[in-house]
Design a protein around this motif. Structure first.
Motif, PDB file in Angstrom:
ATOM      1  N   GLU A 114      50.378 -22.176 -58.805  1.00  0.00           N
ATOM      2  CA  GLU A 114      48.967 -21.821 -58.755  1.00  0.00           C
ATOM      3  C   GLU A 114      48.347 -21.933 -60.145  1.00  0.00           C
ATOM      4  N   ALA A 115      49.029 -21.391 -61.145  1.00  0.00           N
ATOM      5  CA  ALA A 115      48.538 -21.486 -62.519  1.00  0.00           C
ATOM      6  C   ALA A 115      48.485 -22.935 -62.970  1.00  0.00           C
ATOM      7  N   ASP A 116      49.494 -23.698 -62.592  1.00  0.00           N
ATOM      8  CA  ASP A 116      49.566 -25.105 -62.988  1.00  0.00           C
ATOM      9  C   ASP A 116      48.419 -25.904 -62.369  1.00  0.00           C
ATOM     10  N   ALA A 117      48.116 -25.613 -61.109  1.00  0.00           N
ATOM     11  CA  ALA A 117      47.118 -26.397 -60.378  1.00  0.00           C
ATOM     12  C   ALA A 117      45.681 -26.026 -60.742  1.00  0.00           C
ATOM     13  N   LEU A 118      45.430 -24.751 -61.041  1.00  0.00           N
ATOM     14  CA  LEU A 118      44.056 -24.279 -61.153  1.00  0.00           C
ATOM     15  C   LEU A 118      43.547 -24.113 -62.581  1.00  0.00           C
ATOM     16  N   SER A 119      44.430 -23.822 -63.519  1.00  0.00           N
ATOM     17  CA  SER A 119      43.962 -23.376 -64.824  1.00  0.00           C
ATOM     18  C   SER A 119      43.728 -24.517 -65.804  1.00  0.00           C
ATOM     19  N   ASP A 120      42.731 -24.306 -66.667  1.00  0.00           N
ATOM     20  CA  ASP A 120      42.516 -25.203 -67.799  1.00  0.00           C
ATOM     21  C   ASP A 120      43.473 -24.839 -68.937  1.00  0.00           C
ATOM     22  N   ARG A 121      43.705 -23.538 -69.080  1.00  0.00           N
ATOM     23  CA  ARG A 121      44.646 -23.044 -70.081  1.00  0.00           C
ATOM     24  C   ARG A 121      45.445 -21.896 -69.488  1.00  0.00           C
ATOM     25  N   ILE A 122      46.589 -21.637 -70.097  1.00  0.00           N
ATOM     26  CA  ILE A 122      47.462 -20.553 -69.653  1.00  0.00           C
ATOM     27  C   ILE A 122      47.768 -19.648 -70.830  1.00  0.00           C
ATOM     28  N   VAL A 123      47.654 -18.337 -70.616  1.00  0.00           N
ATOM     29  CA  VAL A 123      48.063 -17.344 -71.608  1.00  0.00           C
ATOM     30  C   VAL A 123      49.296 -16.639 -71.046  1.00  0.00           C
ATOM     31  N   VAL A 124      50.421 -16.761 -71.743  1.00  0.00           N
ATOM     32  CA  VAL A 124      51.665 -16.134 -71.291  1.00  0.00           C
ATOM     33  C   VAL A 124      51.820 -14.809 -72.022  1.00  0.00           C
ATOM     34  N   ILE A 125      51.950 -13.732 -71.253  1.00  0.00           N
ATOM     35  CA  ILE A 125      52.058 -12.395 -71.813  1.00  0.00           C
ATOM     36  C   ILE A 125      53.374 -11.778 -71.380  1.00  0.00           C
ATOM     37  N   ASP A 126      54.048 -11.103 -72.300  1.00  0.00           N
ATOM     38  CA  ASP A 126      55.323 -10.468 -71.983  1.00  0.00           C
ATOM     39  C   ASP A 126      55.469  -9.217 -72.825  1.00  0.00           C
ATOM     40  N   HIS A 127      55.789  -8.101 -72.165  1.00  0.00           N
ATOM     41  CA  HIS A 127      55.940  -6.818 -72.841  1.00  0.00           C
ATOM     42  C   HIS A 127      54.733  -6.491 -73.722  1.00  0.00           C
ATOM     43  N   GLY A 128      53.542  -6.762 -73.167  1.00  0.00           N
ATOM     44  CA  GLY A 128      52.317  -6.374 -73.830  1.00  0.00           C
ATOM     45  C   GLY A 128      51.882  -7.258 -74.971  1.00  0.00           C
ATOM     46  N   THR A 129      52.510  -8.416 -75.136  1.00  0.00           N
ATOM     47  CA  THR A 129      52.206  -9.311 -76.244  1.00  0.00           C
ATOM     48  C   THR A 129      51.993 -10.725 -75.733  1.00  0.00           C
ATOM     49  N   VAL A 130      51.020 -11.431 -76.303  1.00  0.00           N
ATOM     50  CA  VAL A 130      50.843 -12.847 -75.990  1.00  0.00           C
ATOM     51  C   VAL A 130      51.959 -13.626 -76.683  1.00  0.00           C
ATOM     52  N   VAL A 131      52.802 -14.292 -75.896  1.00  0.00           N
ATOM     53  CA  VAL A 131      53.925 -15.033 -76.471  1.00  0.00           C
ATOM     54  C   VAL A 131      53.637 -16.520 -76.568  1.00  0.00           C
ATOM     55  N   ALA A 132      52.614 -17.000 -75.843  1.00  0.00           N
ATOM     56  CA  ALA A 132      52.240 -18.415 -75.927  1.00  0.00           C
ATOM     57  C   ALA A 132      50.924 -18.610 -75.200  1.00  0.00           C
ATOM     58  N   GLN A 133      50.171 -19.611 -75.620  1.00  0.00           N
ATOM     59  CA  GLN A 133      48.985 -20.015 -74.873  1.00  0.00           C
ATOM     60  C   GLN A 133      48.677 -21.470 -75.157  1.00  0.00           C
ATOM     61  N   GLY A 134      48.089 -22.116 -74.160  1.00  0.00           N
ATOM     62  CA  GLY A 134      47.762 -23.533 -74.260  1.00  0.00           C
ATOM     63  C   GLY A 134      47.630 -24.118 -72.874  1.00  0.00           C
ATOM     64  N   THR A 135      47.461 -25.423 -72.788  1.00  0.00           N
ATOM     65  CA  THR A 135      47.430 -26.070 -71.483  1.00  0.00           C
ATOM     66  C   THR A 135      48.840 -26.073 -70.897  1.00  0.00           C
ATOM     67  N   ALA A 136      48.928 -26.337 -69.596  1.00  0.00           N
ATOM     68  CA  ALA A 136      50.243 -26.399 -68.960  1.00  0.00           C
ATOM     69  C   ALA A 136      51.108 -27.457 -69.630  1.00  0.00           C
ATOM     70  N   ASP A 137      50.516 -28.599 -69.940  1.00  0.00           N
ATOM     71  CA  ASP A 137      51.282 -29.671 -70.587  1.00  0.00           C
ATOM     72  C   ASP A 137      51.762 -29.260 -71.967  1.00  0.00           C
ATOM     73  N   GLN A 138      50.912 -28.562 -72.728  1.00  0.00           N
ATOM     74  CA  GLN A 138      51.317 -28.109 -74.055  1.00  0.00           C
ATOM     75  C   GLN A 138      52.476 -27.127 -73.986  1.00  0.00           C
ATOM     76  N   LEU A 139      52.432 -26.220 -73.018  1.00  0.00           N
ATOM     77  CA  LEU A 139      53.514 -25.245 -72.880  1.00  0.00           C
ATOM     78  C   LEU A 139      54.803 -25.919 -72.428  1.00  0.00           C
ATOM     79  N   LYS A 140      54.681 -26.920 -71.574  1.00  0.00           N
ATOM     80  CA  LYS A 140      55.872 -27.647 -71.137  1.00  0.00           C
ATOM     81  C   LYS A 140      56.502 -28.398 -72.306  1.00  0.00           C
ATOM     82  N   GLU A 141      55.674 -28.977 -73.165  1.00  0.00           N
ATOM     83  CA  GLU A 141      56.202 -29.671 -74.334  1.00  0.00           C
ATOM     84  C   GLU A 141      56.897 -28.690 -75.269  1.00  0.00           C
ATOM     85  N   ARG A 142      56.327 -27.485 -75.390  1.00  0.00           N
ATOM     86  CA  ARG A 142      56.928 -26.462 -76.255  1.00  0.00           C
ATOM     87  C   ARG A 142      58.296 -26.044 -75.734  1.00  0.00           C
TER      88      ARG A 142
END
Length: 347
Positions: free
Chosen positions: A216-244
């Motif tokens: 759902e996030a992959d199909a709908l979003s322009d950007r993704i913010v990944v949050i874990d334990h109350g902290t942003v651990v990564a953000q970017g487009t789906a392709d950017q996160l996949k490359e990371r």
């Protein structure tokens, strides 16, 4: 629960803040419950006409973030604005500018779909005739005309979700918060919500989507913010996160699972130590990085053919969003549910 306010009737350029290109700005937001930090200096933004997915495991802080942005909870630190209004300093204007749809539908089951929509229109300041006309428009738009006169208590889960979202659109908001809106829906109803998110984008509405469905996030979003334990651990487009997360992978499935060990030996230096160590007695395939893409695949095929090992399948693929999620977030079963623990400490 769905909300939108009469102050948002002018659309994405309505109100005193229509000139701003950002629907949501979060700057160093923190929230603690007792001694436990539920959010730690969260920062991101959502542009008008943009869909941003807030992704993370259970208890990562997604719901707390949405509650702060929708004025249901006050931040302890930092600042956030929604439609140009400060969530702490001007909560009334924030509430007039947003639509919030949570995981649980909040409708009056004793009223019909039409009556629920008229009620929301009247609560938001529309005259009776305008509320009725808007209700009819939304029923048609959401393909609910046939069920308009039925009590909502008799609706299916997908129909209830559509009415719930429609109630939030009686007066068009500037910013939409969708907190896991497709949880429990069948595929057809989920697709209808996906199409609705696309209309938000086309209308210039800033949309923040929290979801646990990675596709759902992959199909709908322009950007993704990944949050874990109350902290942003990564953000970017789906392709950017996949490359990371890593480059291309090669997956190989032997025709005979007994050949897995021989496959590993035959691949030699092509198979990194980490991939070799990941093999277990229950493994049914070998997955390894393919830094040279098709050339790596060709080399692997040549070495396996030389060893006379037959394959049932071989594929070259990029990392999926599932791979990103697992690589960037800690195991909640090991680390614990920070958000739930924080709320327990404060209660």
């Amino acid at each position: 629960m769905s909300k939108s306010g009469k102050g948002s009737g002018g659309g994405s350029n309505g109100g005193s803040n229509g000139g701003s290109s950002k629907g949501v700005v979060v700057d160093g937001i923190g929230k603690s419950f007792g001694s436990v930090d539920a959010l730690r200096d969260i920062s991101f933004d959502v542009g008008r006409g943009e869909v941003v997915a807030l992704l993370g495991p259970n208890g990562a802080g997604k719901t707390t973030t949405v509650e702060i942005l929708s004025t249901l909870t006050k931040p302890d630190r930092g600042r956030a604005t929604v439609a140009g209004h400060d969530v702490a300093g001007d909560p009334a204007m924030v509430r007039q500018s947003i639509m919030l749809t949570g995981q649980h539908v909040a409708l009056d089951d004793m009223l019909s779909g039409y009556e629920n929509l008229v009620m929301f229109g009247r609560l938001q300041g529309l005259k009776k005739s305008a509320a009725r006309a808007r209700a009819r428009d939304l029923l048609r738009e959401f393909d609910l005309e046939q069920a308009a006169g039925r009590r909502v208590g008799t609706y299916s889960g997908g129909m209830r979700r559509r009415v719930d979202i429609a109630c939030g659109l009686v007066v068009r908001p500037e910013v939409v918060f969708l907190d896991e809106p497709t949880t429990g829906l069948d595929p057809r109803s989920r697709q209808a919500v996906w199409e609705l998110v696309t209309t938000f984008k086309d209308a210039g509405i800033a949309t923040l989507l929290t979801t646990q469905y990675l596709e759902e996030a992959d199909a709908l979003s322009d950007r993704i913010v990944v949050i874990d334990h109350g902290t942003v651990v990564a953000q970017g487009t789906a392709d950017q996160l996949k490359e990371r997360t890593g480059g291309t992978y090669c997956e190989m499935v032997p025709r005979d699972l007994a050949d897995l060990a021989a496959m590993a030996d035959a691949l030699g230096s092509l198979l990194p130590a980490a991939s070799r160590a990941a093999l277990t007695p229950d493994s049914d395939r070998i997955t390894m990085p393919a830094p040279d893409g098709p050339n790596t695949l060709s080399a692997a095929l040549w070495q396996l053919n030389s060893a006379r090992i037959e394959l049932a399948d071989i594929v070259l693929r990029r990392p999926s969003l599932d791979d990103v999620f697992l690589a960037l977030t800690a195991d909640p079963a090991v680390e614990g549910d920070t958000e739930v623990l924080a709320r327990q400490v404060s209660s």
